[in-house]
Scaffold this motif. Structure first.
Motif, mmCIF file in Angstrom:
data_model
loop_
_atom_site.group_PDB
_atom_site.id
_atom_site.type_symbol
_atom_site.label_atom_id
_atom_site.label_comp_id
_atom_site.label_asym_id
_atom_site.label_seq_id
_atom_site.Cartn_x
_atom_site.Cartn_y
_atom_site.Cartn_z
ATOM 1 N N MET A 1 36.908 41.892 38.932
ATOM 2 C CA MET A 1 36.478 41.989 40.328
ATOM 3 C C MET A 1 37.584 41.463 41.238
ATOM 4 O O MET A 1 38.106 40.366 41.035
ATOM 5 C CB MET A 1 35.193 41.195 40.555
ATOM 6 C CG MET A 1 34.629 41.344 41.963
ATOM 7 S SD MET A 1 32.889 40.817 42.131
ATOM 8 C CE MET A 1 33.050 39.040 41.947
ATOM 9 N N ALA A 2 37.940 42.271 42.243
ATOM 10 C CA ALA A 2 38.992 41.916 43.203
ATOM 11 C C ALA A 2 38.396 41.894 44.614
ATOM 12 O O ALA A 2 37.406 42.578 44.882
ATOM 13 C CB ALA A 2 40.138 42.925 43.122
ATOM 14 N N PRO A 3 38.992 41.135 45.547
ATOM 15 C CA PRO A 3 38.382 40.968 46.871
ATOM 16 C C PRO A 3 38.536 42.162 47.810
ATOM 17 O O PRO A 3 37.795 42.284 48.773
ATOM 18 C CB PRO A 3 39.098 39.737 47.432
ATOM 19 C CG PRO A 3 40.403 39.684 46.716
ATOM 20 C CD PRO A 3 40.154 40.244 45.356
ATOM 21 N N THR A 4 39.511 43.046 47.560
ATOM 22 C CA THR A 4 39.726 44.187 48.466
ATOM 23 C C THR A 4 39.838 45.479 47.666
ATOM 24 O O THR A 4 40.201 45.465 46.484
ATOM 25 C CB THR A 4 41.015 44.017 49.293
ATOM 26 O OG1 THR A 4 42.148 44.051 48.401
ATOM 27 C CG2 THR A 4 41.011 42.699 50.065
ATOM 28 N N GLU A 5 39.543 46.586 48.331
ATOM 29 C CA GLU A 5 39.642 47.887 47.672
ATOM 30 C C GLU A 5 41.088 48.181 47.281
ATOM 31 O O GLU A 5 41.353 48.738 46.206
ATOM 32 C CB GLU A 5 39.109 48.993 48.592
ATOM 33 C CG GLU A 5 37.628 48.848 48.888
ATOM 34 C CD GLU A 5 36.933 50.189 49.078
ATOM 35 O OE1 GLU A 5 37.620 51.222 49.036
ATOM 36 O OE2 GLU A 5 35.709 50.192 49.268
ATOM 37 N N ILE A 6 42.024 47.815 48.133
ATOM 38 C CA ILE A 6 43.443 48.060 47.839
ATOM 39 C C ILE A 6 43.836 47.368 46.541
ATOM 40 O O ILE A 6 44.462 47.959 45.659
ATOM 41 C CB ILE A 6 44.333 47.563 49.007
ATOM 42 C CG1 ILE A 6 44.126 48.437 50.244
ATOM 43 C CG2 ILE A 6 45.802 47.539 48.605
ATOM 44 C CD1 ILE A 6 44.795 47.905 51.495
ATOM 45 N N LEU A 7 43.437 46.105 46.410
ATOM 46 C CA LEU A 7 43.791 45.340 45.216
ATOM 47 C C LEU A 7 43.059 45.876 43.984
ATOM 48 O O LEU A 7 43.634 45.963 42.895
ATOM 49 C CB LEU A 7 43.473 43.862 45.441
ATOM 50 C CG LEU A 7 43.941 42.874 44.366
ATOM 51 C CD1 LEU A 7 45.408 43.067 44.030
ATOM 52 C CD2 LEU A 7 43.676 41.444 44.811
ATOM 53 N N ALA A 8 41.779 46.253 44.155
ATOM 54 C CA ALA A 8 41.018 46.805 43.028
ATOM 55 C C ALA A 8 41.660 48.106 42.534
ATOM 56 O O ALA A 8 41.816 48.322 41.320
ATOM 57 C CB ALA A 8 39.567 47.050 43.446
#
Length: 682
Positions: free
Chosen positions: A312-319
């Motif tokens: 799980m990542a905090p932003t869509e870009i990072l995910a």
């Protein structure tokens, strides 16, 4: 205890009326023990001091002679400001007194005065809290100042504390055993409480604080250590059968050899995965230290043992970036990776969730979309949360309960001293990657004033002509009447005019997720040459061709945030640069900018940031669970913290601690907290 020996509540004390009782209750003081533990937050020092030896921002008392006529000015509904020059020893200082207009008629040239207040060395200025003509006889040389409110004065609080101490000091119970008191040469508890409230001297006050800080840390660390032991003994957890040969084969395919720090951390994590107890580990490391590769190895270990993994990542870009990099890493090993974000809807979402439930998806990467009710795993064995401090405690818990006691690995690129990390994330084990991969060029960092922005743009153009790309970060999206700082919209317009041959992109929080993805993909594919952005690019964005990071009004950001932003460049083979644009008018701001140019060590920067901002501001109290100590300071008292943690971990494993009467008072908070019934913490 019989009725005659019963210690009364505050509300039963003589001379403490209902209104005072109400205010004390608002301050968290209801019992006698609460009052003993209601510590001063500072002291008025009435000892006459020499300014030559005084530190900046000290609260002190000096004596001197008036050297100028007092100047009185009024502002904002009869509020006043009086300033007068005073010679104290060899120091000519300006004394400022607010809302004391009557002093103007009383002060004459040559008068001897005694001033108590806050000393600012840079301005040679004292802001007076007390102003006396002549040499007053202070009843207390070091007087406590308490937090008060709603009509309760500091003087009244001092009086109540003194009354209660004189009457009930014999009720103060020693909490520490003689062994620890002797080992550290600590004051007794009664003496320490007396000195913290009524100091007889600076040395005695220092020793009282040392004793009480150690006690506070020790009780907290006992809870943490006890919680970990209770959690471990209560069972739970999934034993993952480590396929050592398969993992070694996978590591050999990685694009870079592991650093020694990565190897050490991988060994710690694999040992946790292979144990029958649930892993609860924080993986911290500087920007670019290779945390994602370590997480990939852990996920691969879970998958080869027949379990599923979640990241799980905090932003869509990072995910999206994590999903892309994991797919490339796992492609030769037939490990299926899927992405689930808020953008995955309807027809695309339903079959993905069905495949996940059947166990056909090995690793699911996503944002907080992973914690929604309809996301079900067949056998979740490992949960990885990136930039964990950006999620609330509840969000992290919701992902964890998707499996039956899965192992949990939290990652953060906000490096903090290990002892502090262990305390802030008290129920976790901590692994630290304290070594960067070899071969990387150091990012050259420069600090310039705003008037040099023209030269900065020319330097940017030079980088662009060589086929490279640049980030330009601004603190605001659009112009603000309240703040005179650079905003992204104006900067985008200025660069579009100044660099007509290049495409300038714009990224900020008001864009939709689709718009953000479009801009970011354009930058990755080099269709956008310069990306003007707010701090949405702070975490995880990886564009190796970008070699220049320009941060406008850099003094508006914390050091750790500046370091995170700087970490967006330096990811390729070319020399990278970070330019901090800031006028930095205050001494602290200048010091921070200078430190950024001197070091790329995230641990050093975060330690300095913590000293400036404190742990609550640094971690975000809601997310991190930073303990609110009454007296102890995790930053400045870190050596005491380390000693308390070592003592606590030793004590909870010692049968003597659980039986001996000398430890009874230390066992009491563990019993009262519910920790032994596994109800303490999350």
């Amino acid at each position: 205890m019989n009725a005659s020996n019963r210690i009364p509540q505050i509300s039963e004390l003589k001379g403490v009326g209902p209104s005072a009782v109400d205010v004390l209750k608002q301050l968290g003081v209801e019992s006698i023990e609460d009052l003993f533990s209601y510590f001063p937050y500072r002291y008025d020092n009435y000892e006459i001091q020499d300014l030559e030896n005084a530190g900046d921002s000290d609260h002190l008392t000096v004596r001197g002679k008036i050297q100028s006529e007092p100047v009185l000015s009024f502002y904002a509904k009869r509020r006043s400001r009086l300033s007068v020059r005073v010679l104290s020893g060899r120091n000519l200082v300006t004394v400022i007194a607010f809302n004391r207009p009557y002093l103007k008629k009383k002060l004459n040239l040559g008068d001897e005065v005694t001033v108590t207040g806050k000393w600012e060395r840079a301005r040679a200025e004292i802001t007076a809290t007390e102003f006396h003509i002549g040499a007053p006889d202070f009843s207390e040389q070091i007087a406590p100042v308490y937090p008060v409110k709603d009509g309760m004065t500091v003087r009244r609080m001092r009086s109540i504390v003194r009354q209660v101490f004189n009457q009930f000091q014999d009720s103060i119970v020693e909490t520490l055993p003689p062994t620890l008191i002797e080992e550290y040469r600590l004051m007794g508890r009664k003496e320490a409480i007396r000195e913290i409230h009524f100091p007889t001297g600076r040395d005695a006050l220092k020793q009282a604080r040392r004793r009480l800080v150690y006690e506070e840390f020790l009780i907290y660390e006992l809870k943490m250590q006890c919680y970990k032991q209770v959690k471990r003994k209560s069972g739970g957890g999934t034993r993952i059968n480590i396929q050592t040969d398969s993992i070694r084969s996978f590591i050999r395919t990685l694009p870079f050899p592991l650093t020694r720090a990565q190897e050490r951390v991988v060994k710690e994590i694999l040992a946790d995965l292979g144990s029958p107890f649930a892993m609860n580990r924080l993986l911290q490391g500087d920007v670019g230290s290779g945390k994602t590769i370590v997480a990939a190895i852990a996920l691969y270990a879970a998958v080869t043992a027949g379990f599923q993994g979640a990241l799980m990542a905090p932003t869509e870009i990072l995910a999206e970036q994590h999903a892309d990099s994991l797919q490339k890493l796992f492609e030769p090993f037939s490990v299926s990776v899927a992405l689930l974000t808020g953008n995955v809807r309807g027809k695309e979402r339903r079959p993905l969730l069905e495949e996940l439930k059947k166990g056909h998806i090995d690793i699911l990467v996503g944002t907080h979309a992973l914690i929604q009710d309809d996301v079900l795993f067949k056998q979740l064995g490992l949960v990885v949360t990136d930039e964990q401090h950006r999620f609330g405690v509840g969000q992290r818990r919701l992902l964890r309960v998707k499996g039956k006691d899965p192992d949990v690995l939290y990652m953060t690129a906000t490096p903090i001293p290990r002892t502090l990390a262990i305390t802030v994330f008290g129920d976790m084990d901590v692994s630290t990657i304290d070594e960067l991969p070899g071969g990387r060029k150091t990012i050259r960092t420069y600090w310039v004033r705003h008037e040099m922005m023209g030269r900065v743009i020319r330097f940017m153009e030079k980088e662009l002509r060589q086929g490279r790309q640049a980030y330009v970060v601004c603190p605001l999206i659009e112009e603000s009447e309240q703040l005179d700082v650079q905003n992204a919209l104006d900067m985008h317009a200025e660069l579009t005019r100044s660099l007509p041959d290049y495409r300038i992109g714009l990224m900020h929080g008001k864009l939709t997720n689709d718009e953000k993805s479009e801009v970011m993909n354009g930058f990755k594919e080099q269709k956008i040459h310069v990306l003007v952005s707010t701090t949405v690019v702070e975490v995880g964005v990886n564009v190796p061709n970008a070699t220049l990071m320009i941060i406008n009004d850099a003094d508006r950001f914390g050091l750790s945030q500046l370091h995170q932003l700087r970490g967006r460049v330096g990811r390729g083979n070319d020399q990278s640069y970070c330019i901090l644009v800031a006028d930095a008018r205050s001494e602290t701001s200048r010091e921070r900018m200078k430190l950024m140019t001197e070091t790329t060590d995230g641990f050093r920067l975060s330690s300095f940031d913590l000293q400036l901002r404190g742990p609550g501001d640094f971690f975000g109290k809601k997310q991190s669970g930073v303990p609110a100590f009454k007296l102890a300071d995790m930053i400045h008292d870190y050596r005491t913290l380390a000693a308390a943690r070592d003592d606590a971990s030793r004590l909870v494993l010692n049968p003597h601690f659980w039986k001996d009467e000398s430890f009874a008072q230390l066992r009491r908070p563990l019993i009262d907290s519910g920790i032994l019934e596994h109800t303490f913490l999350d």
